[in-house]
Design a protein around this motif. Structure first.
Motif, PDB file in Angstrom:
ATOM      1  N   LEU A 157       4.195  -1.477  -8.842  1.00  0.00           N
ATOM      2  CA  LEU A 157       3.032  -2.354  -8.705  1.00  0.00           C
ATOM      3  C   LEU A 157       2.799  -3.154  -9.983  1.00  0.00           C
ATOM      4  CD1 LEU A 157       0.651   0.224  -6.985  1.00  0.00           C
ATOM      5  CD2 LEU A 157       1.506  -1.870  -5.915  1.00  0.00           C
ATOM      6  N   LEU A 158       2.880  -2.490 -11.122  1.00  0.00           N
ATOM      7  CA  LEU A 158       2.656  -3.169 -12.396  1.00  0.00           C
ATOM      8  C   LEU A 158       3.691  -4.266 -12.630  1.00  0.00           C
ATOM      9  CD1 LEU A 158       1.839  -0.061 -14.614  1.00  0.00           C
ATOM     10  CD2 LEU A 158       0.232  -1.891 -14.031  1.00  0.00           C
ATOM     11  N   ASN A 159       4.958  -3.951 -12.388  1.00  0.00           N
ATOM     12  CA  ASN A 159       6.018  -4.936 -12.618  1.00  0.00           C
ATOM     13  C   ASN A 159       5.821  -6.183 -11.778  1.00  0.00           C
ATOM     14  OD1 ASN A 159       7.165  -3.197 -14.431  1.00  0.00           O
ATOM     15  ND2 ASN A 159       8.939  -2.668 -13.178  1.00  0.00           N
ATOM     16  N   TYR A 160       5.471  -5.985 -10.516  1.00  0.00           N
ATOM     17  CA  TYR A 160       5.282  -7.140  -9.633  1.00  0.00           C
ATOM     18  C   TYR A 160       4.056  -7.945 -10.071  1.00  0.00           C
ATOM     19  CZ  TYR A 160       5.900  -9.866  -5.405  1.00  0.00           C
ATOM     20  OH  TYR A 160       6.145 -10.893  -4.530  1.00  0.00           O
ATOM     21  N   GLY A 161       3.003  -7.250 -10.434  1.00  0.00           N
ATOM     22  CA  GLY A 161       1.806  -7.940 -10.906  1.00  0.00           C
ATOM     23  C   GLY A 161       2.070  -8.727 -12.179  1.00  0.00           C
ATOM     24  N   ASP A 207      -3.556  -4.813 -14.702  1.00  0.00           N
ATOM     25  CA  ASP A 207      -3.826  -3.373 -14.731  1.00  0.00           C
ATOM     26  C   ASP A 207      -5.067  -3.019 -13.909  1.00  0.00           C
ATOM     27  OD1 ASP A 207      -1.750  -3.532 -16.483  1.00  0.00           O
ATOM     28  OD2 ASP A 207      -2.756  -2.539 -18.153  1.00  0.00           O
ATOM     29  N   LYS A 208      -6.137  -3.773 -14.080  1.00  0.00           N
ATOM     30  CA  LYS A 208      -7.374  -3.497 -13.342  1.00  0.00           C
ATOM     31  C   LYS A 208      -7.143  -3.535 -11.832  1.00  0.00           C
ATOM     32  CE  LYS A 208     -11.462  -4.533 -16.117  1.00  0.00           C
ATOM     33  NZ  LYS A 208     -12.625  -5.443 -16.261  1.00  0.00           N
ATOM     34  N   VAL A 209      -6.425  -4.552 -11.377  1.00  0.00           N
ATOM     35  CA  VAL A 209      -6.165  -4.695  -9.943  1.00  0.00           C
ATOM     36  C   VAL A 209      -5.337  -3.519  -9.427  1.00  0.00           C
ATOM     37  CG1 VAL A 209      -4.917  -6.057  -8.207  1.00  0.00           C
ATOM     38  CG2 VAL A 209      -6.389  -7.203  -9.874  1.00  0.00           C
ATOM     39  N   VAL A 210      -4.276  -3.170 -10.146  1.00  0.00           N
ATOM     40  CA  VAL A 210      -3.402  -2.073  -9.716  1.00  0.00           C
ATOM     41  C   VAL A 210      -4.157  -0.755  -9.684  1.00  0.00           C
ATOM     42  CG1 VAL A 210      -1.401  -0.676 -10.398  1.00  0.00           C
ATOM     43  CG2 VAL A 210      -1.256  -3.176 -10.460  1.00  0.00           C
ATOM     44  N   PHE A 211      -4.919  -0.472 -10.726  1.00  0.00           N
ATOM     45  CA  PHE A 211      -5.649   0.799 -10.775  1.00  0.00           C
ATOM     46  C   PHE A 211      -6.694   0.885  -9.668  1.00  0.00           C
ATOM     47  CE2 PHE A 211      -4.881   0.646 -15.647  1.00  0.00           C
ATOM     48  CZ  PHE A 211      -3.548   0.980 -15.439  1.00  0.00           C
ATOM     49  N   GLU A 212      -7.363  -0.224  -9.370  1.00  0.00           N
ATOM     50  CA  GLU A 212      -8.365  -0.219  -8.300  1.00  0.00           C
ATOM     51  C   GLU A 212      -7.712   0.031  -6.942  1.00  0.00           C
ATOM     52  OE1 GLU A 212     -10.472  -3.875  -8.680  1.00  0.00           O
ATOM     53  OE2 GLU A 212     -11.562  -3.238 -10.479  1.00  0.00           O
ATOM     54  N   LEU A 213      -6.539  -0.537  -6.721  1.00  0.00           N
ATOM     55  CA  LEU A 213      -5.829  -0.285  -5.462  1.00  0.00           C
ATOM     56  C   LEU A 213      -5.484   1.194  -5.322  1.00  0.00           C
ATOM     57  CD1 LEU A 213      -3.330  -3.316  -5.290  1.00  0.00           C
ATOM     58  CD2 LEU A 213      -5.396  -2.968  -3.916  1.00  0.00           C
ATOM     59  N   HIS A 244      -8.914   3.476  -5.185  1.00  0.00           N
ATOM     60  CA  HIS A 244      -9.625   3.307  -3.911  1.00  0.00           C
ATOM     61  C   HIS A 244      -8.741   3.613  -2.708  1.00  0.00           C
ATOM     62  CE1 HIS A 244     -12.511   0.322  -6.110  1.00  0.00           C
ATOM     63  NE2 HIS A 244     -12.777   1.588  -6.374  1.00  0.00           N
ATOM     64  N   LYS A 245      -7.547   4.169  -3.007  1.00  0.00           N
ATOM     65  CA  LYS A 245      -6.611   4.626  -1.966  1.00  0.00           C
ATOM     66  C   LYS A 245      -6.211   3.524  -0.977  1.00  0.00           C
ATOM     67  CE  LYS A 245      -8.441   9.335  -2.268  1.00  0.00           C
ATOM     68  NZ  LYS A 245      -7.366   9.755  -3.197  1.00  0.00           N
ATOM     69  N   ARG A 246      -6.070   2.316  -1.498  1.00  0.00           N
ATOM     70  CA  ARG A 246      -5.618   1.210  -0.655  1.00  0.00           C
ATOM     71  C   ARG A 246      -4.088   1.151  -0.589  1.00  0.00           C
ATOM     72  NH1 ARG A 246      -8.538  -4.179  -2.290  1.00  0.00           N
ATOM     73  NH2 ARG A 246      -7.667  -4.825  -0.276  1.00  0.00           N
ATOM     74  N   VAL A 247      -3.438   1.876  -1.492  1.00  0.00           N
ATOM     75  CA  VAL A 247      -1.985   2.036  -1.436  1.00  0.00           C
ATOM     76  C   VAL A 247      -1.681   3.529  -1.516  1.00  0.00           C
ATOM     77  CG1 VAL A 247      -1.468  -0.222  -2.432  1.00  0.00           C
ATOM     78  CG2 VAL A 247      -1.737   1.751  -3.944  1.00  0.00           C
ATOM     79  N   LYS A 248      -0.585   3.936  -0.887  1.00  0.00           N
ATOM     80  CA  LYS A 248      -0.219   5.353  -0.839  1.00  0.00           C
ATOM     81  C   LYS A 248       1.242   5.529  -1.244  1.00  0.00           C
ATOM     82  CE  LYS A 248      -3.498   6.155   2.933  1.00  0.00           C
ATOM     83  NZ  LYS A 248      -3.986   4.753   2.898  1.00  0.00           N
ATOM     84  N   ASP A 299       3.945  -4.784   3.282  1.00  0.00           N
ATOM     85  CA  ASP A 299       2.481  -4.848   3.390  1.00  0.00           C
ATOM     86  C   ASP A 299       1.820  -4.607   2.030  1.00  0.00           C
ATOM     87  OD1 ASP A 299       2.670  -5.389   6.049  1.00  0.00           O
ATOM     88  OD2 ASP A 299       2.176  -3.357   6.729  1.00  0.00           O
ATOM     89  N   VAL A 300       2.386  -3.691   1.261  1.00  0.00           N
ATOM     90  CA  VAL A 300       1.844  -3.404  -0.066  1.00  0.00           C
ATOM     91  C   VAL A 300       2.065  -4.594  -0.993  1.00  0.00           C
ATOM     92  CG1 VAL A 300       1.999  -1.916  -2.103  1.00  0.00           C
ATOM     93  CG2 VAL A 300       2.165  -0.926   0.184  1.00  0.00           C
ATOM     94  N   ARG A 301       3.254  -5.153  -0.952  1.00  0.00           N
ATOM     95  CA  ARG A 301       3.559  -6.310  -1.805  1.00  0.00           C
ATOM     96  C   ARG A 301       2.623  -7.480  -1.506  1.00  0.00           C
ATOM     97  NH1 ARG A 301       5.838 -10.857  -1.443  1.00  0.00           N
ATOM     98  NH2 ARG A 301       6.480 -10.523   0.705  1.00  0.00           N
ATOM     99  N   LYS A 302       2.398  -7.741  -0.219  1.00  0.00           N
ATOM    100  CA  LYS A 302       1.513  -8.843   0.165  1.00  0.00           C
ATOM    101  C   LYS A 302       0.074  -8.572  -0.260  1.00  0.00           C
ATOM    102  CE  LYS A 302       4.274 -10.446   4.096  1.00  0.00           C
ATOM    103  NZ  LYS A 302       4.334 -10.613   5.566  1.00  0.00           N
ATOM    104  N   LEU A 303      -0.356  -7.309  -0.134  1.00  0.00           N
ATOM    105  CA  LEU A 303      -1.696  -6.937  -0.571  1.00  0.00           C
ATOM    106  C   LEU A 303      -1.856  -7.157  -2.066  1.00  0.00           C
ATOM    107  CD1 LEU A 303      -4.492  -5.590  -0.247  1.00  0.00           C
ATOM    108  CD2 LEU A 303      -3.333  -3.369  -0.476  1.00  0.00           C
ATOM    109  N   LEU A 304      -0.890  -6.679  -2.842  1.00  0.00           N
ATOM    110  CA  LEU A 304      -0.958  -6.831  -4.300  1.00  0.00           C
ATOM    111  C   LEU A 304      -0.960  -8.303  -4.689  1.00  0.00           C
ATOM    112  CD1 LEU A 304      -0.861  -5.710  -7.189  1.00  0.00           C
ATOM    113  CD2 LEU A 304       1.628  -5.595  -6.974  1.00  0.00           C
TER     114      LEU A 304
END
Length: 345
Positions: free
Chosen positions: A209-213, A261-267, A270-274, A290-295
């Motif tokens: 998630l971090l790398n893509y962000g 970082d803030k966006v990734v940690f919130e996801l 808040h259990k929006r990614v598993k 779906d995760v990539r598009k959400l991020l």
């Protein structure tokens, strides 16, 4: 203005009647799924496998729109930028500054801002856990203080040329980042298997998630550097390597925590990614579509969010552009000092 994101497979970016269109082919039928005047597009982000016509490139360039290509690993694979409109004097001063104290001053400021933002984020997370998780809140506060001690050591480094002080400030940055990421690892569920930053090849979902962000942020910083008239490859903090956009990476350091970082940690929190939505492919952790598009949606939305600064409200994307312009002005001697961006908590 908005960003055009082209993902998936079999899509073509083309021009039609001096407009930008995206065509998608399904079976034996081609349909237009997007249409816009190029003047209404801020940036094009290509994340899938498709094509772009030469006329579309020309039309985008004529309107000052760049194209960035990002792969699933979170790496920027290519950039198409409009012609440079700024004075070449900026780049001449940029190259000269590397061997002068002015370059070292910029390198120190980039690290100083990064460390301030790390402390800010840890402080914010400690504050939000003060009542619900007091032990974790106390631990976060203590780790924030440890970074603050390294921050004081950074301020003790006497400003000199990049070559003279780079090792010292990078050593300090490395110690501060180790504390920061270790603190974050204590907050993330064990199922994510996050221990530390693994670099460009993600070994776990959090790093994926971090790398893509960071790749999305890199594209935004590329754009800012380009329009400020700076050389994306002529950095001060990051070591020069063939093909490495070190000036872009320098600028990114001030925005990693607050935008990505803030966006990734919130996801995650808040259990929006598993964890089950990720898999290993050739030794690299890969997120599901779906995760990539959400991020991507969350990061781009963050770019358009407004933040309140002492002088006025600005969008994050405009703040990035402002900082690039401020660096250019400092290098040209239009300002006597440079103070970078960081957020209070």
């Amino acid at each position: 203005m908005s960003r055009l994101v082209v993902d998936g497979w079999g899509k073509t970016i083309a021009s039609e009647n001096d407009q930008i269109v995206v065509k998608e082919r399904e079976a034996n039928e081609t349909r237009i799924v997007f249409r816009s005047n190029p003047s209404e597009i801020e940036q094009v982000i290509v994340t899938g496998s498709g094509s772009i016509t030469t006329r579309a490139i020309e039309l985008l360039a004529e309107n000052g729109v760049g194209v960035i290509f990002i792969d699933w690993k979170g790496q920027v694979r290519a950039m198409i930028s409009p012609p440079i409109m700024r004075t070449v004097n900026t780049r001449r001063e940029q190259y000269r500054a590397f061997d002068e104290p002015k370059g070292g001053e910029l390198a120190k400021e980039f690290v100083r801002c990064k460390m301030r933002n790390q402390m800010s984020l840890l402080g914010t997370m400690a504050k939000t856990r003060r009542d619900s998780q007091p032990e974790k809140a106390q631990a976060l506060s203590m780790e924030r203080h440890r970074i603050e001690l390294w921050f004081e050591k950074l301020n003790e480094v006497k400003t000199a040329s990049c070559k003279e002080i780079r090792d010292a400030i990078m050593g300090i940055e490395g110690n501060a980042s180790a504390i920061y990421w270790n603190s974050i690892s204590q907050l993330i569920e064990e199922s994510f298997q996050f221990r530390n930053r693994s670099g460009r090849y993600a070994t776990d979902p959090v790093n994926a998630l971090l790398n893509y962000g960071y790749a999305v942020l890199e594209g935004e910083c590329w754009k800012a550097i380009h329009y400020a008239g700076l050389d994306p490859y002529g950095g001060f903090l990051h070591v020069d390597r063939p093909g490495r956009a070190s000036m872009v990476l320098d600028l990114m350091e001030m925005f990693r925590q607050q935008i990505v970082d803030k966006v990734v940690f919130e996801l995650i929190f808040h259990k929006r990614v598993k964890p089950k939505e990720f898999e290993m492919e050739n030794g690299v952790c890969k997120m599901q579509e779906d995760v990539r598009k959400l991020l991507l949606t969350e990061i781009l939305s963050k770019m358009e969010d407004y933040i309140r600064l002492p002088e006025k409200r600005m969008k994050w994307s405009d703040v990035i552009q402002r900082e690039a312009v401020s660096v250019a002005k400092f290098l040209r001697g239009e300002t006597t000092s440079y103070r970078g961006f960081w957020m209070r908590w």
